[in-house]
Design a protein around this motif. Structure first.
Motif, mmCIF file in Angstrom:
data_model
loop_
_atom_site.group_PDB
_atom_site.id
_atom_site.type_symbol
_atom_site.label_atom_id
_atom_site.label_comp_id
_atom_site.label_asym_id
_atom_site.label_seq_id
_atom_site.Cartn_x
_atom_site.Cartn_y
_atom_site.Cartn_z
ATOM 1 N N LYS A 222 0.850 -1.207 0.000
ATOM 2 C CA LYS A 222 0.000 0.000 0.000
ATOM 3 C C LYS A 222 0.883 1.254 0.000
ATOM 4 N N LYS A 223 1.925 1.195 0.793
ATOM 5 C CA LYS A 223 2.821 2.351 0.894
ATOM 6 C C LYS A 223 3.541 2.593 -0.434
ATOM 7 N N LEU A 224 3.908 1.518 -1.123
ATOM 8 C CA LEU A 224 4.582 1.650 -2.424
ATOM 9 C C LEU A 224 3.650 2.355 -3.401
ATOM 10 N N GLU A 225 2.387 1.909 -3.352
ATOM 11 C CA GLU A 225 1.399 2.504 -4.269
ATOM 12 C C GLU A 225 1.246 3.997 -3.950
ATOM 13 N N SER A 231 5.349 -0.601 -10.309
ATOM 14 C CA SER A 231 6.103 -1.814 -10.688
ATOM 15 C C SER A 231 7.523 -1.705 -10.147
ATOM 16 N N PHE A 232 8.093 -2.882 -9.991
ATOM 17 C CA PHE A 232 9.489 -2.928 -9.523
ATOM 18 C C PHE A 232 10.435 -2.967 -10.712
ATOM 19 N N PHE A 233 11.604 -2.357 -10.515
ATOM 20 C CA PHE A 233 12.691 -2.505 -11.502
ATOM 21 C C PHE A 233 13.267 -3.922 -11.344
ATOM 22 N N PRO A 234 13.944 -4.438 -12.388
ATOM 23 C CA PRO A 234 14.480 -5.817 -12.333
ATOM 24 C C PRO A 234 15.292 -6.105 -11.074
ATOM 25 N N VAL A 235 16.164 -5.188 -10.656
ATOM 26 C CA VAL A 235 17.035 -5.478 -9.498
ATOM 27 C C VAL A 235 16.194 -5.610 -8.237
ATOM 28 N N GLN A 236 15.085 -4.844 -8.163
ATOM 29 C CA GLN A 236 14.237 -4.927 -6.974
ATOM 30 C C GLN A 236 13.454 -6.248 -6.973
ATOM 31 N N TYR A 315 9.237 4.649 4.287
ATOM 32 C CA TYR A 315 8.615 3.321 4.370
ATOM 33 C C TYR A 315 8.485 2.803 5.805
ATOM 34 N N THR A 316 9.044 3.553 6.807
ATOM 35 C CA THR A 316 8.806 3.148 8.198
ATOM 36 C C THR A 316 7.700 4.012 8.830
ATOM 37 N N GLU A 317 7.243 4.997 8.037
ATOM 38 C CA GLU A 317 6.169 5.873 8.550
ATOM 39 C C GLU A 317 4.938 5.012 8.867
ATOM 40 N N GLY A 318 4.363 5.233 10.029
ATOM 41 C CA GLY A 318 3.171 4.450 10.404
ATOM 42 C C GLY A 318 3.547 3.166 11.120
ATOM 43 N N THR A 319 4.837 2.813 11.125
ATOM 44 C CA THR A 319 5.267 1.633 11.912
ATOM 45 C C THR A 319 5.951 2.186 13.161
ATOM 46 N N ASN A 320 6.312 1.326 14.122
ATOM 47 C CA ASN A 320 7.029 1.888 15.281
ATOM 48 C C ASN A 320 8.533 1.719 15.131
#
Ligand code: ATP
Length: 662
Positions: A222-225, A231-236, A315-320
């Motif tokens: 959800k956060k990625l969206e 979409s992810f790049f090949p390396v990801q 990407y850590t926003e919203g987590t502790n």
């Protein structure tokens, strides 16, 4: 004198034998001995002859010479002339007489001794007789030994000769010294380097929808969206599942209960390496209960650290999970308060993920008593080849020491960690948190000595390449050029280089443009000259600026307030600046790695370097660098203003130097 005992043929008692032994007729013994020594001699002669015959048959070349020296050649049909044999016999008889006479002399000698002793005590006879027996025995022993030697020697000489073809028997020449062609030494890479997991370099044609990559939790999807990542790049798409697989059994053990493999990623600048480690690390730590430092990302410059820290925070926003930056942009004491706090006399970590530069990281390891890495699970080394080069600060060994340092409370705890050694039952229990290294770089070195410094555990390499058909050798020597890059080089004279920059900015409107120089002084002088010429906003970006000034400069450039940013290599590595239209190498880079990281699109080239530089770039696998010639008429109208600016520049430089001196 000894009583003579007459030998009686009837007597068959053992006594007779002993009588026989002691009652010996002087003459008889004399002649029998002589006949025995003659027989012995004849036997020896026979063996010598046999040996010589054999040596003749075994070594035709060498022995030929020997034979010629010793005696005339013997053809197959021709009999050995009796005369030779006869003279041979004479020779041997003569030798036999000598042996016999020496035996006589010895005998006389013994007798003399005997007679001396006899006069003194009658009993001595028996002893001396024994001694004579002993002599005979020793002679027969000697004969026995001789036979053994004889029987062995021909074999040795046969073997030796057969083996070495030398006429000298008994010498072993080991090995044949024939001239062999020297094999050319080929570089053999360790298997993990030679056979990497290949990643497609072409990003646009190899995008993978985020939902199709296994193992990513819904929160992160959800956060990625939300951040526009569809979409992810090949390396990801390749690296994220591999890291998630290593924590599938939890943070405590790797797959199958073993220590997880270290992961190395070699992919071009802009291929999405940052997200490739941020996503799996955030997901792996999101389940933690107690806050401890479990992920440490080390980068070569403050700007890069800032960039990575920003992505982690997104990407850590919203987590502790808490991300803390340790780069020296704050005071040491201020950073200490962000890393840990004291509650009830016990120090508690305030960070789950640390993003650091080596210098300040080592300061905290050595001077901050509340800073601990005993729970560290991921060690991320971004821009790894540059970090390896800066290893002389030995920051990695300091980190390793801190990870395995046992403090008071961890001495006996389940989480006590010891430096990994050979896998045994004892070493696997109790399980300890494994330290997994994650290396990322656009130009990962294949130098085994440098990689040795990283002390990797069963490393797995993901490498992006032009096409799968490349041979291993090609891959070793080529680098990953970013997708969509067009490269030019501009041959010109030294004095005209600043004019060409002004031509690109003012006439061709190549902006925003990032211009690289090879030194801080070069960047500063070009910045002053363009500023004095006027007509274009310009800023410089190098370690001359304070961290705050550099941050503001980057921001203004990214927002388009500055059309030309003149920078040193400090900015080259990995900094991600959106919207740059043109990258200019004002000074041609001496090394291909610098060239790769600068994302070169236009090169100003001194003619004498042109050939070598083009060769270096083409050998590195460049998709194609084109020549772009600027006609001198194009900047004719700027020359008067340019000369004036040059004159002013020398004054400004003199004033600055004068200020530095005071
Ligand atoms: N899957 C993706 N889809 C769209 N944009 C992406 C994706 N992954 C990364 N990006 C963007 O591409 C840019 C480069 O990403 P990133 O910095 O991770 O590349 P990199 O390989 O780390 O480059 P460098 O080697 O310079 O560090 C960033 O602006 C990032 O936001």
């Amino acid at each position: 004198m000894l009583p003579q005992i007459v030998r009686d043929p009837e007597l068959s008692s053992p006594l007779g034998a002993s009588c026989h032994r002691y009652l010996v007729d002087e003459e008889d013994s004399e002649s029998s001995r002589e006949s025995r020594s003659r027989a012995l001699l004849a036997k020896l002669q026979e063996q010598v002859r046999a040996r010589e015959r054999q040596s003749i048959s075994n070594t035709p070349d060498e022995d030929d010479k020997e034979q010629k020296k010793r005696k005339p050649e013997k053809t197959e049909t021709e009999e050995v002339p009796r005369k030779t044999k006869k003279s041979e016999n004479e020779r041997k008889t003569h030798a036999a007489d000598e042996v016999a006479s020496s035996a006589k002399k010895k005998k006389k000698q013994t007798n003399k001794t005997l007679s001396t002793e006899n006069e003194s005590t009658g009993d001595k006879e028996s002893i001396n007789e024994k001694s004579v027996e002993i002599t005979e025995t020793s002679e027969s022993d000697r004969e026995e030994n001789k036979k053994t030697e004889e029987s062995v020697e021909p074999q040795i000489s046969q073997e030796a000769k057969a083996e070495n073809g030398s006429s000298q028997s008994g010498f072993h020449v080991l090995g044949g010294f024939k001239g062999k062609t020297v094999q050319k030494v080929k570089r053999v890479l360790p298997q993990w380097l030679a056979q990497p997991d290949v990643i497609q370099r072409d990003i646009t044609n190899n995008l993978i929808p985020v939902s199709e990559v296994p193992g990513i939790c819904p929160t992160l999807l959800k956060k990625l969206e939300m951040n526009g990542i569809q979409s992810f790049f090949p390396v990801q798409a390749e690296v994220i599942p591999a890291i998630l697989e290593s924590v599938a059994s939890g943070l405590l053990v790797g797959p199958g209960g073993y220590r997880p493999r270290d992961i190395c990623v070699s992919a071009p600048t802009g291929s999405g390496k940052t997200l490739a480690f941020v996503i799996p690390v955030v997901q792996a730590l999101s389940k933690r209960v107690v806050r401890e430092v479990r992920a440490l990302a080390v980068l070569p410059t403050k700007e890069l650290a800032q960039q990575v820290s920003k992505v982690f925070s997104t990407y850590t926003e919203g987590t502790n999970l808490k991300v803390v930056m340790v780069t020296g942009q704050k005071t040491f004491a201020a950073e200490q308060t962000t890393l840990s706090e004291n509650r009830g006399g016990v120090s508690h970590s305030l960070a789950d993920i640390i993003v650091a530069t080596p210098g300040r990281l080592v300061d905290h390891i050595n001077k901050n008593p509340n800073f601990g890495l005993q729970h560290l699970r991921f060690l991320i080394i971004d821009e790894a080849d540059r970090m390896i080069d800066s290893m002389h600060q030995s920051w990695l060994s300091q980190v390793t020491k801190a990870v395995y340092r046992s403090t008071g409370d961890t001495q006996t705890s389940v989480f006590r960690r010891v430096l990994p050694g050979p896998i045994t039952v004892a070493s696997l229990s109790p399980p300890q948190i494994p330290l997994q290294k994650l290396l990322f770089s656009a130009t990962l070195t294949q130098n085994p000595e440098k990689l040795q410094l990283l002390d990797l555990h069963q490393p797995r390499l993901f490498s992006s390449t032009h096409t799968c058909t490349e041979t291993t050798t090609q891959r070793q020597d080529t680098f990953n050029f970013p997708q969509g890059l067009t490269e030019y080089y501009v041959p010109c004279t030294l004095s005209k280089k600043p004019l060409i920059i002004l031509h690109f900015l003012l006439r061709l409107k190549f902006s925003p443009a990032l211009c690289f120089t090879n030194s801080r002084e070069g960047a500063h002088r070009l910045y002053l000259l363009v500023k004095l010429f006027g007509g274009v906003e310009v800023a410089e970006f190098s370690s001359k600026l304070s961290p705050g000034e550099r941050q503001k400069t980057l921001k203004d450039f990214e927002q388009g307030k500055i059309p030309l940013l003149i920078s040193t290599d400090a900015a080259a590595r990995g900094i991600d600046i959106n919207g740059v239209k043109c990258v200019i190498n004002y000074d041609a880079p001496q090394y291909i790695r610098t060239y790769i990281h600068r994302q070169v699109s236009i090169i100003q080239q001194k003619p004498m370097w042109e050939k070598n530089f083009l060769q270096m770039v083409r050998d590195a696998g460049s998709p194609g660098i084109q020549r772009h010639f600027v006609q001198p008429e194009a900047f004719k109208s700027m020359e008067a203003r340019y000369d004036q600016a040059l004159a002013e520049l020398s004054k400004v430089v003199k004033e600055e130097n004068a200020k530095k001196r005071f």
